[in-house]
Motif scaffolding. Structure first.
Motif, PDB file in Angstrom:
ATOM      1  N   ASN A   1      11.836  -0.001  -4.441  1.00 39.97           N
ATOM      2  CA  ASN A   1      12.093   0.843  -5.609  1.00 39.97           C
ATOM      3  C   ASN A   1      11.184   2.073  -5.681  1.00 39.97           C
ATOM      4  O   ASN A   1      11.290   2.857  -6.620  1.00 39.97           O
ATOM      5  CB  ASN A   1      11.946   0.000  -6.871  1.00 39.97           C
ATOM      6  CG  ASN A   1      13.105  -0.962  -7.037  1.00 39.97           C
ATOM      7  OD1 ASN A   1      14.198  -0.562  -7.412  1.00 39.97           O
ATOM      8  ND2 ASN A   1      12.887  -2.232  -6.712  1.00 39.97           N
ATOM      9  N   SER A   2      10.284   2.208  -4.743  1.00 42.17           N
ATOM     10  CA  SER A   2       9.557   3.479  -4.598  1.00 42.17           C
ATOM     11  C   SER A   2       9.941   4.005  -3.224  1.00 42.17           C
ATOM     12  O   SER A   2      10.938   4.693  -3.084  1.00 42.17           O
ATOM     13  CB  SER A   2       8.049   3.283  -4.766  1.00 42.17           C
ATOM     14  OG  SER A   2       7.557   2.338  -3.837  1.00 42.17           O
ATOM     15  N   SER A   3       9.190   3.635  -2.222  1.00 39.44           N
ATOM     16  CA  SER A   3       9.556   3.975  -0.846  1.00 39.44           C
ATOM     17  C   SER A   3       8.439   3.538   0.068  1.00 39.44           C
ATOM     18  O   SER A   3       7.334   3.222  -0.369  1.00 39.44           O
ATOM     19  CB  SER A   3       9.775   5.487  -0.687  1.00 39.44           C
ATOM     20  OG  SER A   3       8.537   6.164  -0.903  1.00 39.44           O
ATOM     21  N   VAL A   4       8.736   3.522   1.347  1.00 39.50           N
ATOM     22  CA  VAL A   4       7.679   3.437   2.346  1.00 39.50           C
ATOM     23  C   VAL A   4       7.321   4.867   2.754  1.00 39.50           C
ATOM     24  O   VAL A   4       7.911   5.825   2.264  1.00 39.50           O
ATOM     25  CB  VAL A   4       8.134   2.608   3.567  1.00 39.50           C
ATOM     26  CG1 VAL A   4       8.226   1.154   3.187  1.00 39.50           C
ATOM     27  CG2 VAL A   4       9.467   3.112   4.109  1.00 39.50           C
ATOM     28  N   ALA A   5       6.346   4.994   3.656  1.00 44.12           N
ATOM     29  CA  ALA A   5       5.880   6.338   3.976  1.00 44.12           C
ATOM     30  C   ALA A   5       5.598   6.469   5.477  1.00 44.12           C
ATOM     31  O   ALA A   5       6.385   6.016   6.299  1.00 44.12           O
ATOM     32  CB  ALA A   5       4.651   6.665   3.114  1.00 44.12           C
ATOM     33  N   LEU A   6       4.460   7.048   5.810  1.00 43.29           N
ATOM     34  CA  LEU A   6       4.196   7.438   7.194  1.00 43.29           C
ATOM     35  C   LEU A   6       4.109   6.253   8.157  1.00 43.29           C
ATOM     36  O   LEU A   6       4.572   6.346   9.294  1.00 43.29           O
ATOM     37  CB  LEU A   6       2.898   8.261   7.251  1.00 43.29           C
ATOM     38  CG  LEU A   6       2.490   8.823   8.618  1.00 43.29           C
ATOM     39  CD1 LEU A   6       3.596   9.688   9.213  1.00 43.29           C
ATOM     40  CD2 LEU A   6       1.193   9.621   8.499  1.00 43.29           C
TER      41      LEU A   6
ATOM     42  N   ALA B   1       2.721  -3.576  -6.676  1.00 40.07           N
ATOM     43  CA  ALA B   1       2.026  -3.264  -5.436  1.00 40.07           C
ATOM     44  C   ALA B   1       0.554  -3.668  -5.494  1.00 40.07           C
ATOM     45  O   ALA B   1       0.026  -4.287  -4.566  1.00 40.07           O
ATOM     46  CB  ALA B   1       2.158  -1.779  -5.124  1.00 40.07           C
ATOM     47  N   LEU B   2      -0.125  -3.332  -6.566  1.00 43.50           N
ATOM     48  CA  LEU B   2      -1.552  -3.661  -6.673  1.00 43.50           C
ATOM     49  C   LEU B   2      -1.778  -5.171  -6.704  1.00 43.50           C
ATOM     50  O   LEU B   2      -2.719  -5.690  -6.092  1.00 43.50           O
ATOM     51  CB  LEU B   2      -2.154  -3.005  -7.909  1.00 43.50           C
ATOM     52  CG  LEU B   2      -2.384  -1.489  -7.819  1.00 43.50           C
ATOM     53  CD1 LEU B   2      -2.851  -0.949  -9.160  1.00 43.50           C
ATOM     54  CD2 LEU B   2      -3.388  -1.147  -6.735  1.00 43.50           C
ATOM     55  N   ASP B   3      -0.919  -5.877  -7.413  1.00 40.08           N
ATOM     56  CA  ASP B   3      -1.053  -7.332  -7.462  1.00 40.08           C
ATOM     57  C   ASP B   3      -0.826  -7.937  -6.084  1.00 40.08           C
ATOM     58  O   ASP B   3      -1.517  -8.877  -5.672  1.00 40.08           O
ATOM     59  CB  ASP B   3      -0.064  -7.908  -8.471  1.00 40.08           C
ATOM     60  CG  ASP B   3      -0.445  -9.320  -8.898  1.00 40.08           C
ATOM     61  OD1 ASP B   3      -1.607  -9.527  -9.278  1.00 40.08           O
ATOM     62  OD2 ASP B   3       0.420 -10.201  -8.840  1.00 40.08           O
TER      63      ASP B   3
ATOM     64  N   ILE C   1       0.836  -1.211   0.000  1.00 39.82           N
ATOM     65  CA  ILE C   1       0.000   0.000   0.000  1.00 39.82           C
ATOM     66  C   ILE C   1       0.863   1.251   0.000  1.00 39.82           C
ATOM     67  O   ILE C   1       0.618   2.187  -0.779  1.00 39.82           O
ATOM     68  CB  ILE C   1      -0.957  -0.011   1.211  1.00 39.82           C
ATOM     69  CG1 ILE C   1      -2.004  -1.123   1.051  1.00 39.82           C
ATOM     70  CG2 ILE C   1      -1.642   1.347   1.376  1.00 39.82           C
ATOM     71  CD1 ILE C   1      -2.880  -1.326   2.267  1.00 39.82           C
ATOM     72  N   GLU C   2       1.880   1.277   0.849  1.00 37.52           N
ATOM     73  CA  GLU C   2       2.721   2.488   0.905  1.00 37.52           C
ATOM     74  C   GLU C   2       3.509   2.670  -0.392  1.00 37.52           C
ATOM     75  O   GLU C   2       3.710   3.807  -0.838  1.00 37.52           O
ATOM     76  CB  GLU C   2       3.651   2.427   2.107  1.00 37.52           C
ATOM     77  CG  GLU C   2       2.900   2.548   3.425  1.00 37.52           C
ATOM     78  CD  GLU C   2       3.720   3.200   4.519  1.00 37.52           C
ATOM     79  OE1 GLU C   2       3.288   4.245   5.022  1.00 37.52           O
ATOM     80  OE2 GLU C   2       4.792   2.664   4.879  1.00 37.52           O
ATOM     81  N   ALA C   3       3.962   1.581  -0.995  1.00 29.73           N
ATOM     82  CA  ALA C   3       4.664   1.703  -2.275  1.00 29.73           C
ATOM     83  C   ALA C   3       3.761   2.311  -3.334  1.00 29.73           C
ATOM     84  O   ALA C   3       4.202   3.109  -4.164  1.00 29.73           O
ATOM     85  CB  ALA C   3       5.161   0.330  -2.729  1.00 29.73           C
TER      86      ALA C   3
END
Length: 406
Positions: free
Chosen positions: A273-278, A233-235, A217-219
């Protein structure tokens, strides 16, 4: 909670369709039931002659480490075992394992276990060639030399650490969970054998699975999302929603274990390859101050953080809801569907018996004592900057409070 994976939503905030993206992966990724037997040949490919096997006592008791050692021996590779990873990674484990590696003159590492063993192995592999203390390398791209070859063999379907260039190790003297990110931390190979996960009890299975769901989800909603990570991510979200409850109820359900191992791998590739977040920014202080296992901390925080974040990227969170299997109503705006997706996540984690912070045993007085510091530490980690909705320290405190009460 199963559904066809929806088409990706519009680019995340801060992402231009024509932007240049970099996608990093290990040199080899091996998947499938019984693929543990490939560890020995992979070590030969990496030109390794003596291996330090990093694991923990529980994993060693399952026989997983012995399977790996047999594969290594069949390929003519000797091995020593360090099984002192008895909690989430701390500097003490890294230093002790490094001493065993040097005394045994090992030239490669195989990490067998959950994220703790793999993160410890990564740190040892990088320090062996770069020298100094791990504290010297906290942050991004501080290692200047390639690490020793590392083969990562996960025994949980959750962290995705076997395919990331990140390790998190706690400095207990400072009560700080150090995040290190560098090319040197990317394993040479990942070996994802779902058969190694069947012995995981329901509690760890749930926490690891929601950890992987959080990664996906965060990606997807991250400000640094990119086309390849969107698809993965969606898969992963759809697969975890459809298979984690079955794996939790019956650990011997090999179909569910297969899907979960594959989904957590996709989620790991996505967030690396994207990131995590909050969620991740807030989870680290919980581990440092209250010793909440990382995956469980993410799971406890995910519902509250999603509710806070939906206004920052309603189209993206609506796509997450569809991947979760939430059916959209005719003419329903993204904001409403996204909100229902967040409510679905709340129900999902509660059905898996993920506790609130209070339910975990964090006393109100202790929680209040460090609340403001945790918010500051979360922001300082850098991860919240990738969140689709920016959060001030005051807002982060409010989200912590919501997660504490449930």
């Amino acid at each position: 909670m199963t559904a066809a994976v929806p088409a990706p939503a519009a680019p995340a905030a801060g992402t231009a369709p024509s932007a240049t993206h970099v996608f990093r992966v290990p040199r080899r990724i091996v998947t499938g039931r019984g693929c543990t037997e490939h560890v020995g040949p992979l070590a030969v490919e990496a030109d390794v002659h003596a291996v330090l096997l990093v694991t923990d006592p529980n994993v060693r008791a399952t026989g997983a480490a012995d399977r790996v050692r047999r594969s290594l021996a069949a390929s003519g590779i000797s091995s020593l075992v360090y099984d002192g990873v008895t909690s989430e990674p701390v500097l003490e484990f890294v230093d002790a394992a490094l001493a065993v590696l040097r005394d045994g003159r090992c030239d490669g590492i195989v990490a067998v276990g959950g994220g703790s063993a793999i993160d410890t192995g990564k740190a040892v592999a990088a320090l062996a060639t770069n020298g100094g203390s791990l504290v010297d390398y906290q942050g991004v791209d501080k290692f200047t030399k390639p690490s020793l070859p590392l083969i990562a063999v996960p025994t949980t379907a959750g962290t995705g650490s076997e395919v990331t260039r990140v390790t998190v190790v706690t400095d207990q003297q400072r009560d700080v969970k150090m995040m290190l990110m560098a090319e040197a931390l990317l394993p040479f190979a990942a070996v994802d054998d779902p058969l190694l996960t069947v012995s995981a009890p329901p509690g760890p299975t749930a926490a690891a699975g929601v950890d992987a769901l959080t990664h996906a989800i965060e990606a997807y909603v991250s400000r640094r999302a990119q086309p390849l990570t969107d698809v993965l991510a969606l898969d992963a979200i759809a697969a975890i929603a459809g298979s984690l409850p079955a794996a939790w109820v019956n650990g011997q359900d090999l179909e569910a274990r297969d899907r979960m191992m594959w989904a957590q791998l996709q989620a790991g590739l996505a967030f690396s390859n994207s990131s995590v977040a909050l969620v991740h920014g807030m989870a680290r202080p919980l581990g440092a101050h209250f010793h909440v296992p990382h995956g469980l901390a993410n799971a406890m925080l995910l519902p509250a953080v999603m509710r806070f974040s939906v206004p920052g990227a309603p189209a993206r969170y609506a796509a997450v809801a569809r991947a979760l299997g939430v059916a959209s109503e005719p003419g329903e705006p993204d904001e409403a569907l996204a909100a229902r997706g967040a409510a679905t996540i709340e129900s999902f984690v509660r059905a898996l018996q993920i506790p609130t912070l209070a339910g975990f045993g964090i006393a109100e007085s202790d929680f209040r004592r460090v609340l403001e510091r945790m918010a500051e530490d979360a922001i300082a980690s850098g991860s919240p900057a990738n969140n689709p909705r920016p959060a001030t320290a005051e807002q982060i405190c409010a989200v912590y409070e919501e997660a504490h009460a449930g």
